[in-house]
Scaffold this motif. Structure first.
Motif, mmCIF file in Angstrom:
data_model
loop_
_atom_site.group_PDB
_atom_site.id
_atom_site.type_symbol
_atom_site.label_atom_id
_atom_site.label_comp_id
_atom_site.label_asym_id
_atom_site.label_seq_id
_atom_site.Cartn_x
_atom_site.Cartn_y
_atom_site.Cartn_z
ATOM 1 N N ILE A 28 -3.799 13.468 -1.244
ATOM 2 C CA ILE A 28 -5.028 12.888 -1.768
ATOM 3 C C ILE A 28 -5.741 13.865 -2.697
ATOM 4 N N GLU A 29 -5.746 15.156 -2.355
ATOM 5 C CA GLU A 29 -6.426 16.155 -3.181
ATOM 6 C C GLU A 29 -5.959 16.087 -4.634
ATOM 7 N N ALA A 30 -4.677 15.841 -4.836
ATOM 8 C CA ALA A 30 -4.130 15.760 -6.195
ATOM 9 C C ALA A 30 -4.661 14.542 -6.950
ATOM 10 N N LEU A 31 -5.241 13.591 -6.232
ATOM 11 C CA LEU A 31 -5.719 12.353 -6.858
ATOM 12 C C LEU A 31 -7.233 12.317 -7.075
ATOM 13 N N ILE A 32 -7.959 13.357 -6.673
ATOM 14 C CA ILE A 32 -9.419 13.366 -6.819
ATOM 15 C C ILE A 32 -9.777 13.160 -8.289
ATOM 16 N N LYS B 105 -13.375 13.947 2.391
ATOM 17 C CA LYS B 105 -13.986 14.342 3.665
ATOM 18 C C LYS B 105 -13.915 13.176 4.654
ATOM 19 N N GLN B 106 -14.196 11.980 4.160
ATOM 20 C CA GLN B 106 -14.142 10.791 5.014
ATOM 21 C C GLN B 106 -12.717 10.571 5.527
ATOM 22 N N ILE B 107 -11.746 10.802 4.675
ATOM 23 C CA ILE B 107 -10.347 10.647 5.074
ATOM 24 C C ILE B 107 -9.982 11.684 6.128
ATOM 25 N N GLU B 108 -10.419 12.914 5.932
ATOM 26 C CA GLU B 108 -10.146 13.962 6.917
ATOM 27 C C GLU B 108 -10.705 13.578 8.284
ATOM 28 N N ASP B 109 -11.903 12.984 8.300
ATOM 29 C CA ASP B 109 -12.529 12.572 9.556
ATOM 30 C C ASP B 109 -11.783 11.416 10.214
ATOM 31 N N THR B 110 -11.220 10.509 9.417
ATOM 32 C CA THR B 110 -10.546 9.334 9.998
ATOM 33 C C THR B 110 -9.084 9.591 10.312
ATOM 34 N N THR B 111 -8.545 10.718 9.878
ATOM 35 C CA THR B 111 -7.136 10.985 10.152
ATOM 36 C C THR B 111 -6.955 11.958 11.313
ATOM 37 N N SER B 112 -7.965 12.075 12.166
ATOM 38 C CA SER B 112 -7.859 12.979 13.304
ATOM 39 C C SER B 112 -7.177 12.321 14.500
ATOM 40 N N GLY C 290 -8.246 0.530 -6.795
ATOM 41 C CA GLY C 290 -9.274 0.459 -7.824
ATOM 42 C C GLY C 290 -10.480 1.346 -7.566
ATOM 43 N N LYS C 291 -10.632 1.861 -6.348
ATOM 44 C CA LYS C 291 -11.777 2.716 -6.010
ATOM 45 C C LYS C 291 -11.502 4.159 -6.449
ATOM 46 N N LEU C 292 -12.558 4.836 -6.833
ATOM 47 C CA LEU C 292 -12.468 6.222 -7.261
ATOM 48 C C LEU C 292 -12.277 7.124 -6.046
ATOM 49 N N ILE C 293 -11.357 8.053 -6.156
ATOM 50 C CA ILE C 293 -11.109 9.015 -5.089
ATOM 51 C C ILE C 293 -11.952 10.249 -5.390
ATOM 52 N N THR C 294 -12.917 10.525 -4.526
ATOM 53 C CA THR C 294 -13.856 11.639 -4.725
ATOM 54 C C THR C 294 -13.708 12.657 -3.603
ATOM 55 N N ARG C 295 -14.411 13.786 -3.762
ATOM 56 C CA ARG C 295 -14.404 14.799 -2.693
ATOM 57 C C ARG C 295 -15.027 14.232 -1.413
ATOM 58 N N SER C 296 -16.058 13.410 -1.556
ATOM 59 C CA SER C 296 -16.665 12.816 -0.356
ATOM 60 C C SER C 296 -15.686 11.837 0.298
ATOM 61 N N THR C 297 -14.877 11.169 -0.509
ATOM 62 C CA THR C 297 -13.837 10.294 0.038
ATOM 63 C C THR C 297 -12.834 11.133 0.817
ATOM 64 N N GLY D 213 0.826 -1.199 0.000
ATOM 65 C CA GLY D 213 0.000 0.000 0.000
ATOM 66 C C GLY D 213 0.859 1.246 0.000
ATOM 67 N N MET D 214 0.206 2.351 -0.190
ATOM 68 C CA MET D 214 0.913 3.625 -0.250
ATOM 69 C C MET D 214 0.586 4.421 0.998
ATOM 70 N N TYR D 215 1.588 4.852 1.713
ATOM 71 C CA TYR D 215 1.366 5.681 2.882
ATOM 72 C C TYR D 215 1.217 7.123 2.440
ATOM 73 N N ILE D 216 0.201 7.779 2.948
ATOM 74 C CA ILE D 216 -0.011 9.177 2.572
ATOM 75 C C ILE D 216 0.571 10.073 3.649
ATOM 76 N N ASN D 217 1.106 11.192 3.228
ATOM 77 C CA ASN D 217 1.746 12.133 4.140
ATOM 78 C C ASN D 217 0.770 13.202 4.610
ATOM 79 N N SER D 218 -0.159 13.586 3.749
ATOM 80 C CA SER D 218 -1.108 14.627 4.127
ATOM 81 C C SER D 218 -2.330 14.552 3.220
ATOM 82 N N ILE D 219 -3.360 15.276 3.599
ATOM 83 C CA ILE D 219 -4.582 15.336 2.800
ATOM 84 C C ILE D 219 -4.275 15.922 1.421
ATOM 85 N N LYS D 220 -3.293 16.813 1.332
ATOM 86 C CA LYS D 220 -2.936 17.389 0.036
ATOM 87 C C LYS D 220 -2.478 16.318 -0.947
#
Length: 161
Positions: free
Chosen positions: A107-111, A141-148, A132-139, A98-105
């Motif tokens: 992910i934003e580049a992948l929407i 928001k969900q990521i922002e909520d789970t990365t707190s 394989g899943k689509l990265i959306t704006r709602s995704t 898997g790919m470790y993400i450093n920040s929400i930014k």
């Protein structure tokens, strides 16, 4: 004295000074390994698996053990690369998939795109977006909520009396 470490799945051997940590090996190979706490063993972003040679590494400290306990993908052969010092030859290391993400930014580049591989939370290892899943704006928001998750709060709750 120099020790040899094997990196999988890229099938490369690399060298490290005796008592050097595995994080330096990974950084020297330009692997995308995060080190959010600066190598203090508190953030879990350098989590790796030791496929062979666990006995050739320094023992797990109490701090490292507490950090490993928060990682959902932790296995008996998990270590933090910043804390595992190479004492002898025979160590074979594998980065978790898997790919470790450093920040929400990141992910934003992948929407609007599909994730090439699972995107994992850098602290817990939880899958945030499946491959394989689509990265959306709602995704997002969900990521922002789970990365707190707050590492400082976790460790203040788990310190020994």
């Amino acid at each position: 004295m120099v020790k040899t470490v094997r990196l999988e799945p890229i099938a490369q051997n690399t060298s490290v000074e005796t008592n050097g940590n595995l994080l330096s090996v990974l950084i020297n190979k330009d692997l995308d390994v995060l080190k959010e706490c600066g190598g203090r063993g508190m953030c879990a972003t350098c989590h790796i698996y030791v496929k062979e040679g666990m006995e050739s590494l320094s023992p797990v400290s109490r701090r490292e053990q507490r950090t490993l306990e928060v990682i959902t993908t932790c296995k008996p052969h998990s270590r933090l690369a910043c804390q595992a010092r190479v004492l002898q030859d025979g160590v074979v290391v594998e980065l978790p998939p898997g790919m470790y993400i450093n920040s929400i930014k990141d992910i934003e580049a992948l929407i609007g795109r599909r994730a090439d591989q699972d995107l994992l939370h850098p602290l817990t290892g939880k899958v945030l977006v499946e491959a394989g899943k689509l990265i959306t704006r709602s995704t997002l928001k969900q990521i922002e909520d789970t990365t707190s998750f707050n590492v400082g709060n976790y460790f203040s709750l788990t310190t020994d009396s």
